[in-house]
Design a protein around this motif. Structure first.
Motif, PDB file in Angstrom:
ATOM      1  N   ALA A  43     -19.869-172.160  27.313  1.00 30.86           N
ATOM      2  CA  ALA A  43     -20.437-173.218  26.470  1.00 30.86           C
ATOM      3  C   ALA A  43     -19.935-173.096  25.039  1.00 30.86           C
ATOM      4  N   LEU A  44     -19.787-171.876  24.561  1.00 26.77           N
ATOM      5  CA  LEU A  44     -19.297-171.648  23.208  1.00 26.77           C
ATOM      6  C   LEU A  44     -17.845-172.093  23.085  1.00 26.77           C
ATOM      7  N   ASP A  45     -17.025-171.761  24.075  1.00 29.35           N
ATOM      8  CA  ASP A  45     -15.625-172.215  24.079  1.00 29.35           C
ATOM      9  C   ASP A  45     -15.552-173.736  24.022  1.00 29.35           C
ATOM     10  N   ASN A  46     -16.456-174.390  24.738  1.00 30.71           N
ATOM     11  CA  ASN A  46     -16.448-175.843  24.807  1.00 30.71           C
ATOM     12  C   ASN A  46     -16.708-176.477  23.443  1.00 30.71           C
ATOM     13  N   VAL A  47     -17.739-176.008  22.731  1.00 28.52           N
ATOM     14  CA  VAL A  47     -18.069-176.627  21.444  1.00 28.52           C
ATOM     15  C   VAL A  47     -17.077-176.222  20.352  1.00 28.52           C
ATOM     16  N   MET A  48     -16.498-175.042  20.469  1.00 27.16           N
ATOM     17  CA  MET A  48     -15.579-174.577  19.443  1.00 27.16           C
ATOM     18  C   MET A  48     -14.209-175.231  19.557  1.00 27.16           C
ATOM     19  N   SER A  49     -13.919-175.848  20.699  1.00 25.46           N
ATOM     20  CA  SER A  49     -12.607-176.476  20.883  1.00 25.46           C
ATOM     21  C   SER A  49     -12.384-177.620  19.891  1.00 25.46           C
ATOM     22  N   ASP A  50     -13.455-178.204  19.388  1.00 27.09           N
ATOM     23  CA  ASP A  50     -13.332-179.312  18.430  1.00 27.09           C
ATOM     24  C   ASP A  50     -12.851-178.856  17.053  1.00 27.09           C
ATOM     25  N   TYR A  51     -12.959-177.569  16.767  1.00 26.50           N
ATOM     26  CA  TYR A  51     -12.603-177.080  15.435  1.00 26.50           C
ATOM     27  C   TYR A  51     -11.124-176.754  15.298  1.00 26.50           C
ATOM     28  N   GLY A  52     -10.465-176.481  16.396  1.00 20.67           N
ATOM     29  CA  GLY A  52      -9.043-176.181  16.321  1.00 20.67           C
ATOM     30  C   GLY A  52      -8.784-174.740  15.931  1.00 20.67           C
ATOM     31  N   SER A  53      -7.643-174.237  16.333  1.00 21.47           N
ATOM     32  CA  SER A  53      -7.311-172.830  16.102  1.00 21.47           C
ATOM     33  C   SER A  53      -6.931-172.529  14.657  1.00 21.47           C
ATOM     34  N   ASP A  54      -6.659-173.576  13.863  1.00 19.79           N
ATOM     35  CA  ASP A  54      -6.228-173.355  12.486  1.00 19.79           C
ATOM     36  C   ASP A  54      -7.376-173.438  11.482  1.00 19.79           C
ATOM     37  N   ASN A  55      -8.605-173.562  11.959  1.00 13.55           N
ATOM     38  CA  ASN A  55      -9.769-173.607  11.063  1.00 13.55           C
ATOM     39  C   ASN A  55     -10.178-172.178  10.734  1.00 13.55           C
ATOM     40  N   ASP A  56      -9.890-171.747   9.514  1.00 14.13           N
ATOM     41  CA  ASP A  56     -10.170-170.351   9.147  1.00 14.13           C
ATOM     42  C   ASP A  56     -11.547-170.174   8.528  1.00 14.13           C
ATOM     43  N   HIS A  57     -12.400-171.201   8.627  1.00 16.42           N
ATOM     44  CA  HIS A  57     -13.756-171.090   8.090  1.00 16.42           C
ATOM     45  C   HIS A  57     -14.813-170.948   9.185  1.00 16.42           C
ATOM     46  N   VAL A  58     -14.384-170.959  10.437  1.00 20.86           N
ATOM     47  CA  VAL A  58     -15.320-170.758  11.537  1.00 20.86           C
ATOM     48  C   VAL A  58     -14.783-169.672  12.464  1.00 20.86           C
ATOM     49  N   LEU A  59     -15.717-168.984  13.078  1.00 22.33           N
ATOM     50  CA  LEU A  59     -15.379-167.900  14.007  1.00 22.33           C
ATOM     51  C   LEU A  59     -16.362-167.965  15.158  1.00 22.33           C
ATOM     52  N   GLN A  60     -15.894-167.765  16.362  1.00 24.07           N
ATOM     53  CA  GLN A  60     -16.803-167.696  17.496  1.00 24.07           C
ATOM     54  C   GLN A  60     -16.906-166.266  17.997  1.00 24.07           C
ATOM     55  N   PHE A  61     -18.117-165.926  18.426  1.00 24.99           N
ATOM     56  CA  PHE A  61     -18.354-164.582  18.954  1.00 24.99           C
ATOM     57  C   PHE A  61     -19.280-164.718  20.152  1.00 24.99           C
ATOM     58  N   ALA A  62     -18.785-164.356  21.327  1.00 21.28           N
ATOM     59  CA  ALA A  62     -19.571-164.449  22.555  1.00 21.28           C
ATOM     60  C   ALA A  62     -20.085-163.066  22.944  1.00 21.28           C
ATOM     61  N   GLY A  63     -21.377-162.989  23.215  1.00 21.44           N
ATOM     62  CA  GLY A  63     -21.940-161.712  23.639  1.00 21.44           C
ATOM     63  C   GLY A  63     -23.452-161.733  23.616  1.00 21.44           C
ATOM     64  N   ASP A  64     -24.050-160.833  24.358  1.00 18.10           N
ATOM     65  CA  ASP A  64     -25.499-160.702  24.426  1.00 18.10           C
ATOM     66  C   ASP A  64     -25.983-159.849  23.260  1.00 18.10           C
ATOM     67  N   ILE A  65     -26.498-160.498  22.226  1.00 14.38           N
ATOM     68  CA  ILE A  65     -26.879-159.752  21.026  1.00 14.38           C
ATOM     69  C   ILE A  65     -28.215-159.036  21.165  1.00 14.38           C
ATOM     70  N   SER A  66     -28.805-159.072  22.365  1.00 15.45           N
ATOM     71  CA  SER A  66     -29.970-158.215  22.575  1.00 15.45           C
ATOM     72  C   SER A  66     -29.518-156.772  22.792  1.00 15.45           C
ATOM     73  N   GLU A  67     -28.208-156.600  22.971  1.00 21.36           N
ATOM     74  CA  GLU A  67     -27.622-155.252  23.097  1.00 21.36           C
ATOM     75  C   GLU A  67     -27.189-154.762  21.713  1.00 21.36           C
ATOM     76  N   LYS A  68     -27.611-153.561  21.367  1.00 23.43           N
ATOM     77  CA  LYS A  68     -27.372-153.042  20.016  1.00 23.43           C
ATOM     78  C   LYS A  68     -25.886-152.959  19.683  1.00 23.43           C
ATOM     79  N   LEU A  69     -25.060-152.514  20.633  1.00 23.46           N
ATOM     80  CA  LEU A  69     -23.627-152.405  20.389  1.00 23.46           C
ATOM     81  C   LEU A  69     -23.023-153.778  20.119  1.00 23.46           C
ATOM     82  N   MET A  70     -23.490-154.787  20.840  1.00 22.59           N
ATOM     83  CA  MET A  70     -22.966-156.131  20.648  1.00 22.59           C
ATOM     84  C   MET A  70     -23.328-156.656  19.260  1.00 22.59           C
ATOM     85  N   MET A  71     -24.528-156.305  18.775  1.00 24.75           N
ATOM     86  CA  MET A  71     -24.914-156.683  17.408  1.00 24.75           C
ATOM     87  C   MET A  71     -23.963-156.071  16.394  1.00 24.75           C
ATOM     88  N   ALA A  72     -23.672-154.798  16.577  1.00 26.38           N
ATOM     89  CA  ALA A  72     -22.765-154.110  15.655  1.00 26.38           C
ATOM     90  C   ALA A  72     -21.376-154.748  15.693  1.00 26.38           C
TER      91      ALA A  72
END
Length: 268
Positions: A43-72
């Motif tokens: 789902a994240l890949d889908n919505v981020m596709s509208d921004y384009g790879s050359d947009n240096d003001h947005v970043l996507q990060f996929a992961g379960d942030i209930s996990e402490k390592l993923m938060m870090a």
């Protein structure tokens, strides 16, 4: 009053759809560097596709942030891309029904972990970074802003969603507690509580029961269902220096629904 967030860096959780995406997109459109994060990578890949790879003001990060390592890892990726973090919006929500007389302990624990504990831990981690960033700065108005998103279930019980209601209430108490703890560091912590808003969950519910729309509108004094963008605008205000003397508050955005109608699962 300045609502500018130009050049600020924000992390928004639950950003793959609905209200979380609306918030992340709104902040990015107003000039912030925004990290869109969500556990649903597709789902994240889908919505981020509208921004384009050359947009240096947005970043996507996929992961379960209930996990402490993923938060870090999330915080590290943010700092690698933008060097700092100024705003955190905990918009991730996990909604699941539960029997009020026989709640599965596993469901209750999952509700608390996903809807309260994960956001609290991420807030603590990010706040420490905000404090370090502010150490060498003088005349600060704010060192950072944290905004937690919850629903009306936090204040008015929904028996069919007992575990979720408990988690939302706990999240709002965590908002107040962190606000007091972080105020000496000039970090503000506030919450947005919504209902009668076209969230992702409500869209799904309306597909199953189209008549629900009329029921919601009839029970909302302002006579309509709000857009997710209206929640994003409230978050924007609370994250900006325009709200520099606002902390520990839960702002209710519900068209007056909490004044007029019992809360049901359709309000989540």
């Amino acid at each position: 009053m300045s609502l500018s967030i130009q050049g600020k860096t924000a992390i928004v959780t639950g950003a793959a759809r609905g209200i979380g995406f609306a918030i992340a997109h709104h902040l990015a459109e107003r000039g912030a560097n925004v990290v869109f994060t969500d556990g649903d990578e597709a789902a994240l890949d889908n919505v981020m596709s509208d921004y384009g790879s050359d947009n240096d003001h947005v970043l996507q990060f996929a992961g379960d942030i209930s996990e402490k390592l993923m938060m870090a890892n999330l915080l590290s990726a943010t700092l690698d891309a933008f060097d700092r973090v100024d705003i955190l919006v905990n918009a991730h929500r996990f909604v699941k029904g539960s029997d009020p007389l026989d709640t599965d302990p596993g469901v209750l624990e999952q509700m608390l972990r996903q809807n309260m504990i994960a956001g609290l831990r991420l807030s603590q981690m990010v706040a420490k970074r905000m404090i370090r960033q502010a150490e060498d700065q003088t005349d600060l108005v704010q060192a950072g802003a944290i905004v937690n998103v919850s629903t009306l279930a936090a204040a008015r019980p929904v028996p069919a969603m007992l575990g979720y209601s408990i988690a939302c209430a706990a999240q709002e108490q965590a908002t107040r507690g962190l606000a007091l703890a972080l105020a000496p560091h000039l970090i503000r912590v506030n919450g947005v509580r919504f209902s009668s808003v076209m969230s992702y969950e409500l869209k799904c519910a309306l597909k199953e029961d189209p008549q629900m729309r009329e029921q919601i509108v009839a029970g909302t004094p302002l006579g309509r269902i709000a857009s997710a963008d209206e929640i994003a605008e409230t978050v924007h205000y609370l994250a900006s220096e325009g709200a520099r003397f606002v902390t520990g508050q839960i702002v209710t955005v519900d068209g007056g629904r909490s004044l007029a109608d019992p809360v049901t699962a359709r309000d989540l």
